[in-house]
Design an enzyme around this catalytic site. Sequence first.
Site, mmCIF file in Angstrom:
data_model
loop_
_atom_site.group_PDB
_atom_site.id
_atom_site.type_symbol
_atom_site.label_atom_id
_atom_site.label_comp_id
_atom_site.label_asym_id
_atom_site.label_seq_id
_atom_site.Cartn_x
_atom_site.Cartn_y
_atom_site.Cartn_z
ATOM 1 N N HIS A 216 0.858 -1.195 0.000
ATOM 2 C CA HIS A 216 0.000 0.000 0.000
ATOM 3 C C HIS A 216 0.891 1.241 0.000
ATOM 4 O O HIS A 216 0.752 2.098 0.883
ATOM 5 C CB HIS A 216 -0.909 0.051 1.236
ATOM 6 C CG HIS A 216 -2.133 -0.803 1.131
ATOM 7 N ND1 HIS A 216 -2.887 -1.158 2.220
ATOM 8 C CD2 HIS A 216 -2.748 -1.368 0.073
ATOM 9 C CE1 HIS A 216 -3.902 -1.912 1.841
ATOM 10 N NE2 HIS A 216 -3.836 -2.056 0.541
ATOM 11 N N HIS B 14 -11.549 -9.137 -6.222
ATOM 12 C CA HIS B 14 -11.204 -7.821 -5.651
ATOM 13 C C HIS B 14 -10.370 -7.081 -6.679
ATOM 14 O O HIS B 14 -9.466 -7.646 -7.279
ATOM 15 C CB HIS B 14 -10.403 -8.085 -4.367
ATOM 16 C CG HIS B 14 -9.943 -6.885 -3.622
ATOM 17 N ND1 HIS B 14 -10.578 -5.673 -3.658
ATOM 18 C CD2 HIS B 14 -8.887 -6.725 -2.768
ATOM 19 C CE1 HIS B 14 -9.935 -4.816 -2.869
ATOM 20 N NE2 HIS B 14 -8.904 -5.432 -2.324
ATOM 21 N N GLU C 69 -8.325 -4.492 -6.254
ATOM 22 C CA GLU C 69 -7.076 -3.836 -5.856
ATOM 23 C C GLU C 69 -5.921 -4.426 -6.667
ATOM 24 O O GLU C 69 -5.913 -5.599 -7.032
ATOM 25 C CB GLU C 69 -6.846 -3.975 -4.337
ATOM 26 C CG GLU C 69 -5.864 -2.930 -3.842
ATOM 27 C CD GLU C 69 -5.821 -2.764 -2.318
ATOM 28 O OE1 GLU C 69 -6.529 -3.481 -1.591
ATOM 29 O OE2 GLU C 69 -5.043 -1.894 -1.864
ATOM 30 N N ASP D 219 -2.979 -5.443 -6.321
ATOM 31 C CA ASP D 219 -2.180 -6.627 -5.976
ATOM 32 C C ASP D 219 -2.850 -7.922 -6.443
ATOM 33 O O ASP D 219 -2.182 -8.954 -6.526
ATOM 34 C CB ASP D 219 -1.883 -6.686 -4.467
ATOM 35 C CG ASP D 219 -3.098 -6.482 -3.600
ATOM 36 O OD1 ASP D 219 -3.988 -5.708 -3.980
ATOM 37 O OD2 ASP D 219 -3.164 -7.098 -2.520
ATOM 38 N N HIS E 183 -12.149 -5.776 2.144
ATOM 39 C CA HIS E 183 -12.091 -4.466 2.771
ATOM 40 C C HIS E 183 -12.337 -3.311 1.793
ATOM 41 O O HIS E 183 -12.156 -2.137 2.164
ATOM 42 C CB HIS E 183 -10.720 -4.279 3.452
ATOM 43 C CG HIS E 183 -9.593 -4.222 2.439
ATOM 44 N ND1 HIS E 183 -8.720 -3.170 2.410
ATOM 45 C CD2 HIS E 183 -9.240 -5.015 1.406
ATOM 46 C CE1 HIS E 183 -7.833 -3.340 1.436
ATOM 47 N NE2 HIS E 183 -8.134 -4.454 0.812
ATOM 48 N N ASP F 283 -8.755 -11.145 0.351
ATOM 49 C CA ASP F 283 -7.930 -10.580 1.434
ATOM 50 C C ASP F 283 -8.291 -11.151 2.811
ATOM 51 O O ASP F 283 -7.421 -11.248 3.689
ATOM 52 C CB ASP F 283 -8.090 -9.058 1.484
ATOM 53 C CG ASP F 283 -7.285 -8.343 0.415
ATOM 54 O OD1 ASP F 283 -6.234 -8.865 0.010
ATOM 55 O OD2 ASP F 283 -7.694 -7.254 -0.006
ATOM 56 N N TYR G 225 -2.218 -8.166 10.190
ATOM 57 C CA TYR G 225 -3.052 -7.918 9.003
ATOM 58 C C TYR G 225 -4.448 -7.469 9.431
ATOM 59 O O TYR G 225 -4.997 -6.490 8.916
ATOM 60 C CB TYR G 225 -3.116 -9.221 8.206
ATOM 61 C CG TYR G 225 -3.704 -9.142 6.836
ATOM 62 C CD1 TYR G 225 -2.889 -8.978 5.719
ATOM 63 C CD2 TYR G 225 -5.070 -9.293 6.628
ATOM 64 C CE1 TYR G 225 -3.424 -8.947 4.448
ATOM 65 C CE2 TYR G 225 -5.604 -9.263 5.366
ATOM 66 C CZ TYR G 225 -4.779 -9.089 4.272
ATOM 67 O OH TYR G 225 -5.316 -9.054 3.014
ATOM 68 N N HIS H 185 -3.533 -13.762 0.187
ATOM 69 C CA HIS H 185 -2.179 -13.459 0.684
ATOM 70 C C HIS H 185 -1.781 -14.501 1.730
ATOM 71 O O HIS H 185 -2.590 -14.835 2.605
ATOM 72 C CB HIS H 185 -2.128 -12.096 1.381
ATOM 73 C CG HIS H 185 -2.366 -10.921 0.489
ATOM 74 N ND1 HIS H 185 -1.516 -10.570 -0.528
ATOM 75 C CD2 HIS H 185 -3.354 -9.998 0.464
ATOM 76 C CE1 HIS H 185 -1.971 -9.489 -1.136
ATOM 77 N NE2 HIS H 185 -3.095 -9.128 -0.558
HETATM 78 FE FE1 FEO Z 1 -7.132 -5.359 -0.867
HETATM 79 FE FE2 FEO Z 1 -4.739 -7.685 -1.165
HETATM 80 O O1 FEO Z 1 -5.734 -6.207 -1.680
#
Ligand code: FEO
Length: 396
Positions: free
Chosen positions: A23, A79, A81, A83, A145, A164, A192, A225
């Site tokens: 991030h 998701h 995002e 990543d 999230h 996530d 996390y 992750h």
């Molecule tokens: Fe919310 Fe692993 O990205």
Amino acid sequence: MKVKVKNNIYWVGKVDWELEMFHGNEYSTHKGSTYNSYLIKEDKVALIDTVWKPFDKEFVANLEKEIDLDKIDFIIANHAEIDHSGALPALMEKIPNTPIYCTANAVKSLKGHYHKDWNFQVVKTGDKISLGSKELIFIEAPMLHWPDSMFVYLTGDNVLFSNDAFGQHYASEFLFNDLVDQAELYAEAIKYYANILTPFSPLVKRKIEEFVSLNLPLDIIATSHGVIWRDNPIQIVEKYLEWAENYQENQITLVYDTMWEGTRRMAEAIGKGIRMADPSVNVKLYNAAKTDKNDIMTEVFKSKAILVGSPTINKGFLSVIAAFFEEARGLGFKNKKAAAFGAYGWSGESIKQIGDELKRAGFNVVNDGLKALWNPDEQAITECENFGKEFVNQIK
Ligand code: FEO
């Protein structure tokens, strides 16, 4: 590299051992991370999520070794995002018409990031697609999230692909929860949760209850992750329920910055006083200028109370403490007591200001704080110890 997860499910992600910050500079990843992508080869073939952009070409090249890309029937974007979606542009160049299943919010995010009009198929909770004898069931998970977040569940194999949620920034070639160091795993899992999911705790609880009410058997939680929970996956669900309920341990954390050691000596004396009043309390001290901020937030998350200290400078407090409050306010900790302290030379405004900032960040401030003039002498040190003792009573 591919790793068999179960039957026809393969991990095709990337272990990123080098990642130090995530991030931007917002999240420290002392143990690296992984970007987990999954390939399910049933009668129909589905790809769940991709990897972070720097690994996009490597990802697509590896995927091509596993399967003719044209044979992928469905891409699931749990998701948007970067990543997880970062390799989509490289992948979609090769298979531009393959449908991408995602939430309506994910369409907005993915278009916002990549400005492409891919073949989006919007799904809602309860929608299904058939892979042959097994099905994928979609479960929206807004604000867990991001607004676009989603889980997908594979029937037959009983796997929840949770993106996530339940993840950890934890690089490991083992990839499964039963094969790694448990203390390391849980240290990363709680960090996390504390740093990413704390603001959304009420939603975490509700989403877990919703999933439980679906009565779907659960053999594996395949996160996006860190390691995959295949050994007693319910353990991390139970932990999340615990963490979501204004979690605290018998811990008091002192966070401070210091100019000429006065505020540090105060912190040590207050900590000593706390331990004198209650030896069972786990007292921890962190100089915010020398300690990773995400590690500090994890300790705050675990604490029943905190004390924040800074000397007065320019009628205020030190900038590192301002950064602490910015972070803490965003995370919105609940049900934690607090107090302020600090050394001063001639005006001493920092103590009241820290108290105000603690209140703004949602802490329950139990007293007016403690000031010590210049570098605390023996009497002032005794006052700090007494302040620590009183604090133990005040937070009962
Ligand atoms: Fe919310 Fe692993 O990205």
